[in-house]
Enzyme design. Sequence first.
Site, PDB file in Angstrom:
ATOM      1  N   LYS A  54     -32.987  12.692  54.518  1.00  0.00           N
ATOM      2  CA  LYS A  54     -34.016  12.644  53.464  1.00  0.00           C
ATOM      3  C   LYS A  54     -35.283  11.984  54.005  1.00  0.00           C
ATOM      4  O   LYS A  54     -36.397  12.450  53.754  1.00  0.00           O
ATOM      5  CB  LYS A  54     -33.477  11.896  52.226  1.00  0.00           C
ATOM      6  CG  LYS A  54     -32.424  12.713  51.477  1.00  0.00           C
ATOM      7  CD  LYS A  54     -31.678  11.939  50.392  1.00  0.00           C
ATOM      8  CE  LYS A  54     -30.557  12.812  49.828  1.00  0.00           C
ATOM      9  NZ  LYS A  54     -29.736  12.175  48.800  1.00  0.00           N
ATOM     10  N   GLN A  98     -28.786   6.425  46.450  1.00  0.00           N
ATOM     11  CA  GLN A  98     -27.779   7.310  47.051  1.00  0.00           C
ATOM     12  C   GLN A  98     -26.406   7.040  46.443  1.00  0.00           C
ATOM     13  O   GLN A  98     -25.974   5.887  46.329  1.00  0.00           O
ATOM     14  CB  GLN A  98     -27.759   7.104  48.577  1.00  0.00           C
ATOM     15  CG  GLN A  98     -26.856   8.055  49.328  1.00  0.00           C
ATOM     16  CD  GLN A  98     -27.306   9.517  49.245  1.00  0.00           C
ATOM     17  OE1 GLN A  98     -28.480   9.813  49.060  1.00  0.00           O
ATOM     18  NE2 GLN A  98     -26.374  10.432  49.377  1.00  0.00           N
ATOM     19  N   ASP A 121     -34.032  12.666  41.443  1.00  0.00           N
ATOM     20  CA  ASP A 121     -32.702  13.274  41.514  1.00  0.00           C
ATOM     21  C   ASP A 121     -32.439  14.115  40.260  1.00  0.00           C
ATOM     22  O   ASP A 121     -31.518  14.938  40.256  1.00  0.00           O
ATOM     23  CB  ASP A 121     -31.628  12.170  41.558  1.00  0.00           C
ATOM     24  CG  ASP A 121     -31.035  11.982  42.939  1.00  0.00           C
ATOM     25  OD1 ASP A 121     -30.971  12.955  43.701  1.00  0.00           O
ATOM     26  OD2 ASP A 121     -30.628  10.838  43.234  1.00  0.00           O
TER      27      ASP A 121
HETATM   28  N1  GUN Z   1     -24.848  11.873  46.952  1.00  0.00           N
HETATM   29  C1  GUN Z   1     -24.488  13.153  47.180  1.00  0.00           C
HETATM   30  N2  GUN Z   1     -25.425  13.984  46.700  1.00  0.00           N
HETATM   31  C2  GUN Z   1     -26.401  13.216  46.170  1.00  0.00           C
HETATM   32  C3  GUN Z   1     -27.640  13.509  45.531  1.00  0.00           C
HETATM   33  O1  GUN Z   1     -28.055  14.658  45.332  1.00  0.00           O
HETATM   34  N3  GUN Z   1     -28.356  12.425  45.128  1.00  0.00           N
HETATM   35  C4  GUN Z   1     -27.936  11.162  45.284  1.00  0.00           C
HETATM   36  N4  GUN Z   1     -28.697  10.174  44.845  1.00  0.00           N
HETATM   37  N5  GUN Z   1     -26.777  10.860  45.870  1.00  0.00           N
HETATM   38  C5  GUN Z   1     -26.022  11.886  46.307  1.00  0.00           C
END
Ligand code: GUN
Length: 286
Positions: A54, A98, A121
């Site tokens: 990311k 996350q 998100d």
């Molecule tokens: N963990 C796995 N996929 C995601 C996601 O799309 N966003 C977040 N914040 N954590 C994750």
Amino acid sequence: METKIIDGKQIAKEIRIELKHKVKELMAQGYPQPKLSVILVGNDPASETYVRNKIKACEKVGIESEQILMDASVSQETLLAEIRRLNEDPSVNGILVQLPLPKQIDVDAVIQTIDPAKDVDGFHIENVGSMTVGDGRGYIPCTPGGVIELLKRSGITIDGKQCVVVGRSNLVGKPAAILLLQENGTVTICHSHTKNLTEICQGADILVVAIGRAHFINGSQIKEGAAVIDVGINRTDAGLVGDVDTASCMGIAGAITPVPGGVGPMTIAMLMKNTMEAYQVQNHIA
Ligand code: GUN
């Protein structure tokens, strides 16, 4: 039938390039640099990899990023206080915590503490509500948003198609079904209690599989010419594999996403898109 491999990596790159031009154009007009803050709690290797990817994507697009690392033993109050601080910081456009989080943390409290305007998100209940009623406000969660974008950019029509989603998680299955419905698909959701899974999947023009089990669906369960979107990322002894046994679908599916290189890169591209949307709203840019 020849099966087209849908190149998520390439499509994600195209989206990043579009966003990069946008950042450049807006900064040339005097707007500040967009910024995403990512909170990572603990040291789960998979989460570390996702966060690293990311941050890398932010660099490519020209979005400033900050990684806030917290110990696995962090208290809920400390984590919530950090989120509130980011909510108040006008230089931060997007906030991402996350997942998964350690056991002592109430995930729902964390998500609902994020300012919905910065919830890139798309997990906050306000954004889920906006997506569900289709009012065009809020943020679409990145993975299901990426599924829709992949289909559209691959020239696959959703309107009027039989769409089957395997999996009903709040992160992927449920929102994917809602988004397919908004695109005028006829949607069926299958899950662990579904009795005639194979029969339903065999009726799908578009099959989205997000069940989190390696090679759960194979070529004998799909319709000739179907578009198969594999959302799974399963770590096995044989390496990373999807929820679909891709090899057995070759020659049957009309199009299929590979794992890796299908939905995964799109999730991150959509996060960049949401961050840019947040930035534009917060800077009153039309
Ligand atoms: N963990 C796995 N996929 C995601 C996601 O799309 N966003 C977040 N914040 N954590 C994750």
